[in-house]
Enzyme design. Structure first.
Site, PDB file in Angstrom:
ATOM      1  CD  GLU A 176      -4.071   7.383  10.369  1.00 31.50           C
ATOM      2  OE1 GLU A 176      -3.464   8.431  10.711  1.00 31.50           O
ATOM      3  OE2 GLU A 176      -3.728   6.257  10.763  1.00 31.50           O
ATOM      4  CE1 TYR A 215       0.745   2.500  13.799  1.00 35.88           C
ATOM      5  CE2 TYR A 215      -1.187   3.788  13.199  1.00 35.88           C
ATOM      6  CZ  TYR A 215      -0.010   3.170  12.844  1.00 35.88           C
ATOM      7  OH  TYR A 215       0.425   3.204  11.539  1.00 35.88           O
ATOM      8  CG  HIS A 253      -0.680   9.005   3.916  1.00 34.53           C
ATOM      9  ND1 HIS A 253      -0.732   7.644   4.119  1.00 34.53           N
ATOM     10  CD2 HIS A 253      -0.289   9.542   5.106  1.00 34.53           C
ATOM     11  CE1 HIS A 253      -0.380   7.364   5.363  1.00 34.53           C
ATOM     12  NE2 HIS A 253      -0.095   8.508   5.983  1.00 34.53           N
ATOM     13  CD  GLU A 264      -1.138   4.055   8.512  1.00 34.15           C
ATOM     14  OE1 GLU A 264      -0.761   4.373   9.663  1.00 34.15           O
ATOM     15  OE2 GLU A 264      -1.341   4.884   7.618  1.00 34.15           O
ATOM     16  CG  ASN A 272      -4.938   3.223   9.109  1.00 33.71           C
ATOM     17  OD1 ASN A 272      -5.185   2.247   8.402  1.00 33.71           O
ATOM     18  ND2 ASN A 272      -4.511   4.374   8.606  1.00 33.71           N
ATOM     19  NE  ARG A 324      -3.154   2.578   2.821  1.00 32.77           N
ATOM     20  CZ  ARG A 324      -3.099   3.308   3.926  1.00 32.77           C
ATOM     21  NH1 ARG A 324      -2.497   2.831   5.003  1.00 32.77           N
ATOM     22  NH2 ARG A 324      -3.651   4.494   3.971  1.00 32.77           N
TER      23      ARG A 324
END
Length: 476
Positions: A170, A302, A125, A377, A300, A81
């Site tokens: 995002e 984290y 992005h 991600e 995504n 990606r």
């Protein structure tokens, strides 16, 4: 004797990928007609990035892409990606494309396909052409229409060879870190403008989706990548903390997924932000345009977010994990306190909690039934250094990946339709306002020489990609 451990095995068609973004890796910022993006301007503004570092060279992927694709192939990755630099393709954000800019991405796609690696293109992005920011940026409605024209250009150029497309990466960061807290480009601190930016990003996604579908074969998939937050209350039984969760969930998630998936903004969001905006920029027909059927959804993840109602008499430090700033990225949420979640942390200060990824996947399995999901991600930054033999051992990242991929597999077992996983990131790179001090890559980059060295996590992940089974962490 202990019972043998059942191996964690993934479906045969599962995509094993890695992800990058244009400004973080390409460099060559003044070559072949490319003009400045907002991140060029921001990173060259004194005090905005660690050490004043910029993406001018980054990891020189523009000149080294063949080597980087060969490295992916050697590791056994099945997907990659990457994002398109808008100002490399359309320098002013308007008008005809620069063909030499498009040619770079044509060559990259051809190289990937020749190596049996499936390309996934992200159109945006975070690197808006500076001329569009000078005209008002994402708070201006026209930017959404410029994005649709750009999407058509790239879709026509690459749509015959690229099947997987992502409109925006995002959008929360673009809107709220860019226009509210100012820790990301363009560095503005206007909460009302950040809400306008969020709407126009949604509109850009909808218009861009329609433009892509008009320009490409029907077989292609169009998605968006959201960094949806897993928001948890400090005290699950406290109504005030649950109200804080509702407010942050609306600002982190509902502001995007409600209009995209359901064609409406949450009423609780509109009420909570009424002191800042009347939302009159949401025009008739906008939400129908935003609410295009998706072919897939990118997630995504984290770390989870822990909140409570703010104690105005003794509020602790804010720990929302989005950089140091006197300005909040959460409009109209001064009555919410953020807390550090317990547990081990990465170099970013983010708590390691794979249960959040499982919760996130299952939420969208419930809220968007039948919609295929991709983890677009997931990864961790550590202070990686070569040993005297030049090897880079990162057992913490291996353990991180094992934990999070196990959470993905558990979600699949629980009925989620997760089709692939993209490790963030393939390479150490320019980490936005953190400059080059945070290393997320599975591949170590010596920034002075641009030498690439796969870390032990790269070899571990490559073995997982080749076998479809998570290797033992102790062997890497």
């Amino acid at each position: 004797m202990p019972e043998p451990v059942t191996p964690v095995t993934f479906p045969p068609a599962f995509l094993w990928g890695a992800a990058t973004s244009a400004y973080q890796i390409e460099g060559a910022v003044r070559e072949d007609g490319r003009t400045p993006s907002i991140w060029d301007t921001f990173s060259h503004t004194p005090g905005k990035t660690a050490g004043g570092e910029t993406g001018d060279i980054a990891v020189d992927h523009y000149h080294r892409y063949r080597d980087d694709v060969a490295l992916m192939a050697d590791l056994g990755l099945s997907a990659y990606r990457f994002s398109i630099s808008w100002s490399r393709v359309q320098p002013t954000g308007r008008g005809p494309a620069v063909q030499v800019g498009l040619d770079f991405y044509r060559k990259l796609v051809d190289e990937l396909l020749a190596k049996g690696i499936k390309p996934a293109v992200t159109l945006y992005h975070w690197d808006l052409p500076q001329e569009l920011e000078d005209a008002g940026g994402w708070p201006e409605r026209d930017t959404a229409f410029r994005f649709a024209e750009y999407a058509q250009i790239v879709g026509e150029a690459l749509g015959d060879r690229v099947e997987n497309w992502i409109t925006l990466n995002e959008p929360w960061c673009s809107a709220f870190l860019g226009y509210a807290s100012g820790v990301h480009a363009p560095g503005r601190t206007d909460p009302a403008a950040s809400l306008k930016a969020a709407h126009h990003l949604n509109l850009a996604h909808g218009l861009g989706t329609s433009a892509l579908r008009a320009a490409m074969p029907a077989r292609n998939s169009v998605a968006i990548s959201l960094n949806s937050s897993v928001v948890r209350p400090l005290s699950p039984g406290d109504p005030a903390d649950l109200a804080a969760v509702r407010k942050i969930d609306d600002l982190a998630n509902g502001v995007f997924h409600d209009p995209i998936l359901r064609g409406a903004y949450p009423e609780t969001l509109l009420a909570a932000t009424s002191s800042l905006t009347d939302w009159s920029y949401v025009l008739d027909g906008d939400l129908r345009a935003v609410n295009q059927p998706l072919d897939a959804l990118g997630l995504n993840y984290y770390t989870p977010t822990l909140v409570s109602a703010a104690d105005t008499t003794a509020q602790g430090p804010r720990s929302d994990g989005h950089g140091a700033s006197a300005h909040s990225p959460w409009p109209a949420a001064d009555d919410v306190a953020f807390h550090q979640t317990p547990g081990e942390r990465t170099e970013m200060g983010w708590t390691i909690d794979p249960t959040g990824l499982h919760d996130l996947i299952m939420r969208y399995t419930r809220e968007a039934p039948g919609l295929p999901l991709y983890i677009t991600e997931n990864g961790a930054a550590y202070d990686d250094k070569p040993d005297p033999d030049g090897r880079v051992h990162d057992p913490e990242r291996v353990a991180y990946l094992h934990g999070h991929l196990s959470a993905v597999r558990r979600a699949i077992t629980d009925g989620a339709d997760v089709r692939g996983y993209y490790l963030w990131s393939l390479l150490d790179n320019f980490e936005w306002a953190y400059g080059y001090e945070k290393r997320f890559g599975a591949v170590y980059v010596d920034y002075a020489t641009q030498t690439r060295t796969p870390k032990s996590s790269a070899h571990w992940y490559g073995e997982a990609a080749r076998t479809g089974t998570l290797p033992d962490v102790a062997t890497h």
